[in-house]
Design an enzyme around this catalytic site. Sequence first.
Site, PDB file in Angstrom:
ATOM      1  N   HIS A 205      41.522  43.254  32.235  1.00 49.90           N
ATOM      2  CA  HIS A 205      41.643  41.878  32.747  1.00 49.90           C
ATOM      3  C   HIS A 205      42.970  41.593  33.442  1.00 49.90           C
ATOM      4  O   HIS A 205      43.161  40.507  33.956  1.00 49.90           O
ATOM      5  CB  HIS A 205      41.467  40.863  31.612  1.00 49.90           C
ATOM      6  CG  HIS A 205      42.661  40.790  30.698  1.00 49.90           C
ATOM      7  ND1 HIS A 205      42.899  41.700  29.711  1.00 49.90           N
ATOM      8  CD2 HIS A 205      43.702  39.925  30.659  1.00 49.90           C
ATOM      9  CE1 HIS A 205      44.012  41.393  29.087  1.00 49.90           C
ATOM     10  NE2 HIS A 205      44.541  40.324  29.633  1.00 49.90           N
TER      11      HIS A 205
HETATM   12  C1  UD1 Z   1      45.825  35.078  30.534  1.00 49.89           C
HETATM   13  C2  UD1 Z   1      47.306  35.466  30.495  1.00 49.89           C
HETATM   14  C3  UD1 Z   1      47.432  36.941  30.176  1.00 49.89           C
HETATM   15  C4  UD1 Z   1      46.664  37.304  28.911  1.00 49.89           C
HETATM   16  C5  UD1 Z   1      45.223  36.831  29.013  1.00 49.89           C
HETATM   17  C6  UD1 Z   1      44.537  37.071  27.689  1.00 49.89           C
HETATM   18  C7  UD1 Z   1      48.900  34.315  31.985  1.00 49.89           C
HETATM   19  C8  UD1 Z   1      49.652  34.409  33.236  1.00 49.89           C
HETATM   20  N1  UD1 Z   1      47.948  35.250  31.787  1.00 49.89           N
HETATM   21  O1  UD1 Z   1      45.232  35.797  31.608  1.00 49.89           O
HETATM   22  O2  UD1 Z   1      48.799  37.265  29.980  1.00 49.89           O
HETATM   23  O3  UD1 Z   1      46.697  38.699  28.746  1.00 49.89           O
HETATM   24  O4  UD1 Z   1      45.216  35.423  29.294  1.00 49.89           O
HETATM   25  O5  UD1 Z   1      43.149  37.128  27.817  1.00 49.89           O
HETATM   26  O6  UD1 Z   1      49.145  33.430  31.189  1.00 49.89           O
HETATM   27  N2  UD1 Z   1      38.376  31.962  32.537  1.00 49.89           N
HETATM   28  C9  UD1 Z   1      37.189  31.484  32.041  1.00 49.89           C
HETATM   29  N3  UD1 Z   1      37.210  30.961  30.776  1.00 49.89           N
HETATM   30  C10 UD1 Z   1      38.315  30.875  30.030  1.00 49.89           C
HETATM   31  C11 UD1 Z   1      39.515  31.342  30.573  1.00 49.89           C
HETATM   32  C12 UD1 Z   1      39.524  31.907  31.821  1.00 49.89           C
HETATM   33  O7  UD1 Z   1      36.148  31.546  32.663  1.00 49.89           O
HETATM   34  O8  UD1 Z   1      38.244  30.380  28.882  1.00 49.89           O
HETATM   35  C13 UD1 Z   1      38.370  32.595  33.903  1.00 49.89           C
HETATM   36  C14 UD1 Z   1      38.666  31.618  35.026  1.00 49.89           C
HETATM   37  O9  UD1 Z   1      37.938  32.047  36.144  1.00 49.89           O
HETATM   38  C15 UD1 Z   1      40.146  31.839  35.270  1.00 49.89           C
HETATM   39  C16 UD1 Z   1      40.321  33.327  34.954  1.00 49.89           C
HETATM   40  O10 UD1 Z   1      39.398  33.605  33.916  1.00 49.89           O
HETATM   41  O11 UD1 Z   1      40.527  31.535  36.571  1.00 49.89           O
HETATM   42  C17 UD1 Z   1      41.723  33.691  34.520  1.00 49.89           C
HETATM   43  O12 UD1 Z   1      42.182  32.890  33.438  1.00 49.89           O
HETATM   44  P1  UD1 Z   1      43.771  32.670  33.158  1.00 49.89           P
HETATM   45  O13 UD1 Z   1      43.980  31.967  31.872  1.00 49.89           O
HETATM   46  O14 UD1 Z   1      44.388  32.080  34.378  1.00 49.89           O
HETATM   47  O15 UD1 Z   1      44.332  34.104  33.091  1.00 49.89           O
HETATM   48  P2  UD1 Z   1      43.862  35.345  32.245  1.00 49.89           P
HETATM   49  O16 UD1 Z   1      43.460  36.423  33.170  1.00 49.89           O
HETATM   50  O17 UD1 Z   1      42.888  34.912  31.187  1.00 49.89           O
HETATM   51  N1  UDP Z   2      39.454  40.671  21.754  1.00 52.83           N
HETATM   52  C1  UDP Z   2      38.321  40.060  21.208  1.00 52.83           C
HETATM   53  N2  UDP Z   2      37.145  40.127  21.900  1.00 52.83           N
HETATM   54  C2  UDP Z   2      37.035  40.768  23.105  1.00 52.83           C
HETATM   55  C3  UDP Z   2      38.186  41.378  23.654  1.00 52.83           C
HETATM   56  C4  UDP Z   2      39.374  41.306  22.966  1.00 52.83           C
HETATM   57  O1  UDP Z   2      38.384  39.482  20.116  1.00 52.83           O
HETATM   58  O2  UDP Z   2      35.942  40.793  23.669  1.00 52.83           O
HETATM   59  C5  UDP Z   2      40.736  40.574  21.048  1.00 52.83           C
HETATM   60  C6  UDP Z   2      41.375  41.899  20.715  1.00 52.83           C
HETATM   61  O3  UDP Z   2      40.952  42.340  19.450  1.00 52.83           O
HETATM   62  C7  UDP Z   2      42.858  41.593  20.751  1.00 52.83           C
HETATM   63  C8  UDP Z   2      42.969  40.462  21.750  1.00 52.83           C
HETATM   64  O4  UDP Z   2      41.660  39.943  21.917  1.00 52.83           O
HETATM   65  O5  UDP Z   2      43.348  41.157  19.500  1.00 52.83           O
HETATM   66  C9  UDP Z   2      43.528  40.948  23.058  1.00 52.83           C
HETATM   67  O6  UDP Z   2      43.440  39.938  24.010  1.00 52.83           O
HETATM   68  P1  UDP Z   2      43.485  40.215  25.569  1.00 52.83           P
HETATM   69  O7  UDP Z   2      43.167  41.625  25.837  1.00 52.83           O
HETATM   70  O8  UDP Z   2      42.643  39.168  26.203  1.00 52.83           O
HETATM   71  O9  UDP Z   2      44.993  39.852  25.949  1.00 52.83           O
HETATM   72  P2  UDP Z   2      46.369  40.656  25.914  1.00 52.83           P
HETATM   73  O10 UDP Z   2      46.552  41.228  24.566  1.00 52.83           O
HETATM   74  O11 UDP Z   2      46.331  41.681  26.998  1.00 52.83           O
HETATM   75  O12 UDP Z   2      47.363  39.589  26.246  1.00 52.83           O
END
Ligand code: UD1
Ligand code: UDP
Length: 363
Positions: A205
């Site tokens: 992601h």
């Molecule tokens: C964010 C964090 C990243 C973290 C990740 C965990 C920042 C800059 N990024 O990235 O560090 O690793 O969360 O998962 O803070 N969306 C949905 N539903 C949701 C959330 C997001 O559909 O509940 C979709 C939307 O299209 C959105 C995209 O995902 O535009 C990205 O979401 P965003 O929170 O901006 O960044 P992440 O990639 O989730």
């Molecule tokens: N995780 C989860 N369901 C999923 C994918 C990830 O519960 O389908 C959990 C995973 O066990 C870990 C956390 O989400 O604890 C990691 O989150 P993510 O990869 O979104 O973010 P990052 O750690 O890179 O910030």
Amino acid sequence: MKIAIILGTRPEIIKMSPIIRECERRGLDYYILHTGQHYSFEMDRVFFDELNLPSARYNLDVGSGTHGRQTATMLSGIEDILMRDVPDVVLVQGDTNTVLAGTLAASKLHIKVGHVEAGLRSFDRVMPEETNRVIADHISDYLFAPTETSRQYLLEEGIQDERIFVTGNTIVDAVYQNLEIAKAKVDITERPGLVEGEYLLATAHRVENVDDRGRLAGILDGFRCVYEEFGMLIVFPAHPRTVKMISIFGFDVPSGVLMIEPLGYLEFLQIESSARLVLTDSGGLQEEACILGVGCVTLRDNTERPETVKVHANILVGCDSVRIVDGVRKMIKKDGDWENPYGDGKASERIVDTVVNQGQYIP
Ligand code: UD1
Ligand code: UDP
């Protein structure tokens, strides 16, 4: 002593859950402020339900947006709440935009801030998270570093030793608290094709990977080649950002890859602990796989989790399919018998002790 716990995304809910439980256990006066950065049921509510966490007192519902707009909306919303419901200490976790906004808002109001998971560095400013981490560390009062490596990075940046507390990472607490529950509740074989130790688990992601056509194509092609060579199903619970980008680029998901919705923590943990290997660009998964004794192939060129590479639990391969297959060849031979560098599962106790004792950690 009143504590405000600010969170907004999936990994923050999971990694803050042991701290929330510790506050509950001690009967502390605390509240949760959710920014709403993540809002879909499977990225948010499912974790509150499964981990039995109390609902947030406040939810800003900021949703998705550009970095500036999202952070600014959070900043003003958090400031309003912190002025109305004034805590003695704010706790933030990790490196998201939620962390940046929470730390800035509290710091400007002269409210003490504790940064959980301080001192991680990828030394790659292309990552939005790197900027967030550096700023959060430099304006926080209590820096809860998971390892000595993180402490050293902070010292090298001129941060005073008195502000740094090496606690371990709360992900160990979360894994220890939930793995047995997960095993009792989840039977992985209910998902067709899953046999313990005979499938791979993949997630991706990172914005610099999945929003880049070439890198996302490389990852999917890597999965195709891995399936061709090893014949093991690749379970791929896909982040909404990744689902969106696969559709925008018009890519097909290769055969052998089971792309599914994001999973709840209990099912995910159980599928992760029984996987033969993990392929990921997630920060939390690099740590969790290492803790669970499952090898990790990281789809990145650098990592802020070098401890996992040092104990030989993780290998960095980037997004090139040839290197991804080569990484799988190397990691699949490992027996998972490495040491866990992230602590003993008592990080949350140490963090809450330090906050309650106003910066004095009393073992
Ligand atoms: C964010 C964090 C990243 C973290 C990740 C965990 C920042 C800059 N990024 O990235 O560090 O690793 O969360 O998962 O803070 N969306 C949905 N539903 C949701 C959330 C997001 O559909 O509940 C979709 C939307 O299209 C959105 C995209 O995902 O535009 C990205 O979401 P965003 O929170 O901006 O960044 P992440 O990639 O989730
Ligand atoms: N995780 C989860 N369901 C999923 C994918 C990830 O519960 O389908 C959990 C995973 O066990 C870990 C956390 O989400 O604890 C990691 O989150 P993510 O990869 O979104 O973010 P990052 O750690 O890179 O910030």
